[in-house]
Design a protein around this motif. Structure first.
Motif, short mmCIF file in Angstrom:
data_model
loop_
_atom_site.label_atom_id
_atom_site.label_comp_id
_atom_site.label_asym_id
_atom_site.label_seq_id
_atom_site.Cartn_x
_atom_site.Cartn_y
_atom_site.Cartn_z
N ASP A 131 -6.51 17.29 3.81
CA ASP A 131 -5.87 15.96 3.26
C ASP A 131 -6.76 14.94 2.66
O ASP A 131 -6.66 14.26 1.62
N ILE A 206 1.33 13.12 -2.59
CA ILE A 206 2.66 13.30 -2.01
C ILE A 206 3.19 14.31 -2.83
O ILE A 206 4.01 15.31 -2.34
N TYR A 210 0.47 16.56 0.55
CA TYR A 210 -0.47 16.32 1.25
C TYR A 210 -0.15 14.79 1.82
O TYR A 210 0.67 14.18 1.40
N ASN A 211 -0.77 14.37 2.94
CA ASN A 211 -0.43 13.32 3.55
C ASN A 211 -1.46 12.07 2.95
O ASN A 211 -2.49 12.12 3.28
N ILE A 213 -1.86 9.06 3.88
CA ILE A 213 -2.74 8.25 4.68
C ILE A 213 -4.15 8.52 4.96
O ILE A 213 -4.74 7.65 5.22
N GLU A 214 -4.35 9.98 4.61
CA GLU A 214 -5.79 10.00 4.98
C GLU A 214 -6.79 9.81 3.91
O GLU A 214 -7.79 9.85 4.04
N ILE A 252 1.82 3.92 -1.13
CA ILE A 252 2.31 4.96 -0.34
C ILE A 252 3.71 4.64 -0.07
O ILE A 252 4.76 5.14 0.04
N LYS A 256 7.01 6.63 -1.61
CA LYS A 256 7.69 7.28 -0.68
C LYS A 256 9.21 6.80 -0.67
O LYS A 256 9.86 7.63 -0.43
#
Length: 260
Positions: A131, A206, A210-211, A213-214, A252, A256
């Motif tokens: 990620d 997104i 993938y995340n 936050i990484e 993010i 989201k």
């Protein structure tokens, strides 16, 4: 009297050069269909691709060439292709290629015009998971989609035109002031490009599953690498990693919420 006349002629010629540079810059205006941002760009997408392909071997050579382990290179390719195929990057006409560079000292990643994207082994080796690699590559894809290199070339041509229009023999402090202003303008635009690429990178991550936050973890790696002697943000083309982290958190939340 003759010297005074010559000074007037120089001023008129200089003013003409500056006016022409401004006209050339502002007349090349278009809206980026993928970001919605109005940009001043004087080269075509095909030109960007050609410049990137032509420059790629030289850039690789400057970092010791490509990393010899094909397994790692294939991994970088795999993550890069996944990001492109699951985002708006796929709708562009760019030819995306991903290169892992041999350089084990310089923590860096960058994109050339047209889709040539590079990451050094020094940065790659410090990443903790797939990620985070996706975050680095997504950010660089953002530079390509945002046409930041092409836009920067136009700005560079503008500032060079303005500086060349400052008449010879004028007060040196005026020339220095004009040069300083040009540098500040280019640095400011550089910081804006980085923040826009962070924002686009979050979206691409997104979209590809993938995340995001990484990407914050990547910023922490960059901050740690900069150390205590990092350049003040006002004197740098890159925003401070802490400011980037806050903007990434906002992106993010934004993307989201829009996908839910």
């Amino acid at each position: 009297m003759k010297r005074k006349g010559n000074s007037k002629i120089k001023l008129l010629i200089g003013a003409g050069i500056i006016i022409f540079s401004l006209f050339q810059y502002f007349s090349n205006s278009e809206v980026n269909e993928f970001t919605g941002k109005k940009q001043h760009i004087s080269i075509s997408v095909d030109d960007e691709i050609a410049i990137g392909l032509q420059s790629a071997p030289t850039m690789a050579q400057q970092h010791g060439g490509l990393y010899p382990d094909q397994k790692y290179q294939q991994f970088v390719d795999q993550v890069g292709r996944k990001l492109v195929h699951n985002s708006i990057a796929k709708q562009t006409n760019y030819k995306y290629d991903f290169h892992l560079l041999k350089d084990a000292q310089t923590i860096n990643a960058f994109a050339l015009p047209g889709g040539q994207i590079f990451i050094t082994y020094a940065l790659f080796s410090r990443l903790e998971n797939e990620d985070q690699l996706a975050g680095v590559l997504a950010h660089e894809i953002g530079h390509v989609v945002g046409r930041h290199s092409a836009e920067r070339m136009s700005k560079q041509n503008l500032t060079e035109g303005i500086l060349s229009g400052v008449p010879v023999g004028i007060d040196p402090s005026t020339v220095q002031g004009a040069a300083a202003l040009a540098t500040i303008i280019n640095m400011s635009y550089g910081r804006e490009d980085e923040l826009e690429s962070d924002d686009l990178g979050v979206k691409f991550m997104i979209d590809a599953g993938y995340n995001p936050i990484e990407l914050i973890g990547v910023m922490k790696i960059i901050k740690e690498a900069a150390g205590p002697n990092k350049t003040n943000e006002r004197l740098s083309t890159h925003p401070d990693p802490e400011n980037r982290i806050e903007k990434i958190k906002e992106a993010i939340k934004k993307y989201k919420n829009s996908s839910s």
